[in-house]
Enzyme design. Structure first.
Site, PDB file in Angstrom:
ATOM      1  N   GLU A 189       0.828  -1.205   0.000  1.00 57.00           N
ATOM      2  CA  GLU A 189       0.000   0.000   0.000  1.00 57.00           C
ATOM      3  C   GLU A 189       0.867   1.261   0.000  1.00 57.00           C
ATOM      4  OE1 GLU A 189      -2.072  -3.116   2.651  1.00 57.00           O
ATOM      5  OE2 GLU A 189      -0.031  -2.466   2.228  1.00 57.00           O
ATOM      6  N   CYS A 225      -2.201  -2.557   7.517  1.00 54.92           N
ATOM      7  CA  CYS A 225      -1.775  -2.257   8.880  1.00 54.92           C
ATOM      8  C   CYS A 225      -2.173  -0.812   9.185  1.00 54.92           C
ATOM      9  CB  CYS A 225      -0.255  -2.448   9.018  1.00 54.92           C
ATOM     10  SG  CYS A 225       0.738  -1.215   8.149  1.00 54.92           S
ATOM     11  N   CYS A 259      -0.198   1.905   7.079  1.00 51.52           N
ATOM     12  CA  CYS A 259      -0.662   2.008   5.693  1.00 51.52           C
ATOM     13  C   CYS A 259      -2.062   2.635   5.643  1.00 51.52           C
ATOM     14  CB  CYS A 259      -0.650   0.641   5.022  1.00 51.52           C
ATOM     15  SG  CYS A 259       1.019   0.041   4.659  1.00 51.52           S
TER      16      CYS A 259
END
Length: 133
Positions: A67, A93, A96
């Protein structure tokens, strides 16, 4: 994707010019290495480790998530991510997720859950549409 056009693609990896080996073998904690014992992934997942059989692997700190990599590649182009749709293999996560929201991406589709849900929770709070495929 924006206006029916793919504006960036990416994958987990290291910075350009680096060895693209993302994990390194790590020693098991003292007293944990028994030849007849396999370790559950959850035991180490909070610490950036993946367990495969009797071996533990740790993600190298220089690894860039897909990402983040896609967003930074897009930032170096003439395209904009404002209002874009992002497709990911896994939910992001929390770091990101912050980048996704800040980049103006309005919708995220993903295939599998990441080991933690904080990234999804943050995206929802930031009014990014999230959908598991």
């Amino acid at each position: 994707m924006k206006d029916q056009t793919i504006v960036s693609t990416s994958w987990n990896g290291t910075p350009p010019g680096w060895d693209n080996d993302c994990e390194e073998k790590d020693w098991m904690p003292k007293g944990c290495l028994h030849l007849d014992h396999e370790y559950p992934e959850e035991e180490y997942s909070d610490y950036g480790y993946a367990v495969v059989g009797k071996y533990r692997f740790k993600t190298k700190p220089e690894v860039i998530h897909a990402e983040s990599h896609a967003i930074t590649k897009l930032a170096r182009s003439n395209e904009s991510s404002e209002g874009a749709i992002m497709f990911c293999t896994h939910s992001p996560c929390v770091d990101c997720a912050k980048l996704i929201s800040q980049a103006g991406i309005r919708t995220l589709y993903y295939g599998e859950d990441f080991k933690k849900v904080e990234g999804l929770e943050l995206l929802i709070k930031m009014n990014v549409k999230v959908e598991k495929l």
